[in-house]
Design a protein around this motif. Structure first.
Motif, PDB file in Angstrom:
ATOM      1  N   MET A  82      28.257 -83.683  20.052  1.00  0.00           N
ATOM      2  CA  MET A  82      28.276 -84.040  21.078  1.00  0.00           C
ATOM      3  C   MET A  82      28.178 -85.218  22.087  1.00  0.00           C
ATOM      4  SD  MET A  82      29.114 -80.543  22.221  1.00  0.00           S
ATOM      5  CE  MET A  82      28.962 -80.525  23.554  1.00  0.00           C
ATOM      6  N   ASN A  83      27.350 -85.845  21.006  1.00  0.00           N
ATOM      7  CA  ASN A  83      26.837 -87.309  21.545  1.00  0.00           C
ATOM      8  C   ASN A  83      27.815 -88.130  20.692  1.00  0.00           C
ATOM      9  OD1 ASN A  83      25.680 -89.212  22.183  1.00  0.00           O
ATOM     10  ND2 ASN A  83      23.569 -89.216  20.398  1.00  0.00           N
ATOM     11  N   MET A  84      28.759 -87.936  19.495  1.00  0.00           N
ATOM     12  CA  MET A  84      29.319 -88.561  19.733  1.00  0.00           C
ATOM     13  C   MET A  84      30.938 -88.924  19.976  1.00  0.00           C
ATOM     14  SD  MET A  84      27.343 -90.412  16.980  1.00  0.00           S
ATOM     15  CE  MET A  84      29.362 -91.713  16.423  1.00  0.00           C
ATOM     16  N   LEU A  85      31.143 -87.111  20.163  1.00  0.00           N
ATOM     17  CA  LEU A  85      32.303 -86.900  21.162  1.00  0.00           C
ATOM     18  C   LEU A  85      32.205 -87.206  21.862  1.00  0.00           C
ATOM     19  CD1 LEU A  85      33.193 -82.842  20.169  1.00  0.00           C
ATOM     20  CD2 LEU A  85      34.574 -84.830  19.343  1.00  0.00           C
ATOM     21  N   PHE A  86      31.239 -87.175  23.025  1.00  0.00           N
ATOM     22  CA  PHE A  86      31.228 -87.597  24.630  1.00  0.00           C
ATOM     23  C   PHE A  86      30.009 -87.942  24.876  1.00  0.00           C
ATOM     24  CE2 PHE A  86      32.275 -86.372  29.002  1.00  0.00           C
ATOM     25  CZ  PHE A  86      33.605 -86.320  29.316  1.00  0.00           C
ATOM     26  N   GLY A  87      28.678 -88.665  24.474  1.00  0.00           N
ATOM     27  CA  GLY A  87      27.977 -88.965  24.977  1.00  0.00           C
ATOM     28  C   GLY A  87      27.693 -90.300  26.141  1.00  0.00           C
ATOM     29  N   ASN A  88      28.082 -91.280  25.015  1.00  0.00           N
ATOM     30  CA  ASN A  88      28.408 -92.297  25.935  1.00  0.00           C
ATOM     31  C   ASN A  88      29.562 -92.798  27.060  1.00  0.00           C
ATOM     32  OD1 ASN A  88      25.781 -93.526  25.746  1.00  0.00           O
ATOM     33  ND2 ASN A  88      26.656 -95.211  24.215  1.00  0.00           N
ATOM     34  N   CYS A  89      31.110 -91.783  26.639  1.00  0.00           N
ATOM     35  CA  CYS A  89      32.139 -91.847  27.428  1.00  0.00           C
ATOM     36  C   CYS A  89      31.894 -90.742  28.393  1.00  0.00           C
ATOM     37  CB  CYS A  89      33.246 -92.010  26.406  1.00  0.00           C
ATOM     38  SG  CYS A  89      33.331 -89.840  25.887  1.00  0.00           S
TER      39      CYS A  89
END
Lengths: 370, 370
Positions: A82-89
């Protein structure tokens, strides 16, 4: 050499002229999280940096950007995916996540549903028709009131009686007492009817707490649980699913946000990937506003062939009624679970009657979709 | 008799004529989750049903609705608080959560920061100036590369060296080896300099996994950790914080979504409530688009008196640079931690020099805000 990548499609709400630049910034944000010129290691550039695969301008002025994210960056942790898919963005309002694809190796690592649609049919004995489901409401009720509801629903032949997702360990109806009483009344009704209604208590808290809750529930014979993966964290959900391979997990969409991750991805793919046997989602025409197409895409993704993972049962919900059963059944077909909550309880003293009407409407053979 | 309620303010994006009805629907959704006429228990109506306290039409055509949510419905579980505040209505696009207030009893139950601003100053020895922080990047680096960075940053006198939030247990740099090496190099630099740089590894997975990670990290002398509460679940975060009352928790905003929960609530109040000693947030003028006022509100909420909870350090971040240090310091004052990541690493072979420039710019006494 092609990498064994996760593929993610993002909608970029920027002008078409800016789309390529924006996509490249996104690739940095969702992988190395630093300026490209600061990356000194050739291996990181080749094997870890996310890549912009394709950018497609859309008729509405947005662009769809397909990124390839290295599996290495996820390390088989659901939270990290989840973090890599949509964490910061997720913090950047010009980006939505609209589709994902994972390699078979990652699908196997997370494992998908324990039981899937066939398994839920075996557990409940519901064959050749949609399943029925209702919820124990309202929070604030006593254990006795909930146990009474359980008996009524089970006697009416509803397949799955689940806790409302608002149930945790409230002082007025503590988890341990609630689960013992509800499961007992369901089992008594099952013993009398020969049916196999499932009771699914709502899990709360952390992995440690949920492990104890499941242990306790299993001593009473509970075979299914309700979990809200975005409240407890998807890693917790996936870990529990793997620790209890014979248990059915019904996933609740609470805290899922509106549309920043497209619902067919979140509720159609990711919940199933992490282990949901049945996925509750807000159906159109109820208290929520998902469009028809979104709902159908959620159902389709849950049932589509996907790396050998079990299909999951879509559960349209959120203000459904007995009157809408024929329509919902036509729309979603038999591999569906219909969830009606408040609209049964509104019958008050006629609850048993209305619950039976629900069960009969779902079973009516002449209405089954082709 | 007034209830000991949680107060939540929602922005309703509906016409003013519809606001009262919408607010009432929201009160049902976020408490009993069923039609009012289906609730038969007087006690539930009086003591559990959420109440609409006030509705204020706004100049922009939206309305602010203040709801009172019964503490009973939360049962002292952090996940359940998120669920009751924004679980189902997160799926409804016409609602945003813009403010909360909790009774002192609930604030005490969750407990807030272990150490707070003063505690972080004691740990690091940073007094009378903002703290400095940087991140170990990029994912894909080897343990040796990260340990080298740790030495350079610690020798430069940066107060907190944290893992990037993309670090989990990736095969190329497993948690156990990474933490041992990074902490050792930081301690060696501290022993030589007499300073007290803190290394904060990034936690991943579930409560069970994070317990083991913290245990392991503590055997090496680690005194702070990085955690993303919305990835792991706020209940997990709050539980770990209570299990380790002497550990500093730096909270990362990953997966926080954009603006559906107003950032000053999520990153200014809720993260602190559950136990963040320092809260990283996307500062204006970087890679993220929060307005200046939002950033200042996040900082203010983290530091404001609140039921006796320790204040937390606001950490403006996300594309900050050494050149912006005077501006950020003027804006946020001394009770702040400045986080610069990629903009240090871009110096490449001059990393040590640039890291020292960062430390010196933050310490420069003539620049301290009044």
């Amino acid at each position: 050499m092609p990498r064994d990548d996760i593929s993610a499609v993002y909608r970029l709400n920027v002008s078409p002229a800016m789309a390529a630049h924006r996509a490249q910034m996104l690739a940095l944000e969702q992988s190395v999280e630093m300026p490209l010129e600061a990356v000194t290691d050739r291996r990181v550039l080749d094997e870890v940096l996310a890549r912009v695969d394709r950018i497609e301008p859309q008729a509405d002025g947005t662009s769809l950007a397909r990124l390839q994210l290295a599996c290495e960056s996820v390390g088989e942790d659901a939270g990290q995916l989840m973090n890599m898919l949509f964490g910061n963005c997720s913090l950047q309002p010009d980006v939505e996540l609209v589709d994902i694809e994972v390699p078979a190796s990652l699908a196997q690592a997370f494992g998908g549903p324990n039981l899937g649609i066939d398994g839920l049919r075996r557990l409940t004995g519901a064959v050749g028709r949609p399943l029925t489901c209702t919820a124990l409401k309202p929070i604030g009720s006593t254990v006795d009131q909930l146990a009474d509801l359980c008996r009524t629903f089970a006697q009416a032949g509803i397949d799955v009686v689940k806790d409302d997702h608002g149930w945790a360990n409230q002082a007025g109806s503590p988890f341990a007492e609630r689960v013992a009483a509800c499961q007992r009344l369901v089992q008594e009704a099952n013993a009398a009817s020969g049916r196999r209604t499932l009771y699914a208590p709502s899990l709360y808290g952390t992995h440690v707490q949920m492990q104890r809750q499941i242990e306790l529930a299993r001593t009473h014979g509970v075979g299914a649980v309700l979990i809200a993966p975005l409240v407890c964290g998807v890693a917790t959900f996936n870990a529990l699913k793997r620790e209890h391979p014979d248990l059915a997990f019904i996933a609740h969409p609470a805290f899922g946000g509106a549309a920043r991750i497209a619902p067919p991805v979140l509720l159609g793919k990711l919940f199933r990937l992490f282990g949901a046997d049945a996925v509750i989602f807000p159906n159109h025409g109820g208290r929520f506003t998902y469009p028809v197409q979104t709902c159908q895409d959620i159902a389709r993704n849950n049932r589509a062939p996907w790396h050998g993972l079990h299909p999951a049962l879509p559960v349209p919900a959120g203000g459904m009624s007995v009157e809408r059963v024929p329509e919902i059944r036509r729309e979603y077909g038999v591999d569906t679970m219909l969830l009606i909550g408040g609209s049964l309880l509104i019958a008050r003293e006629k609850l048993a009657e209305r619950s039976r009407a629900f069960v009969e409407a779902v079973a009516a053979p002449d209405e089954v979709a082709a």
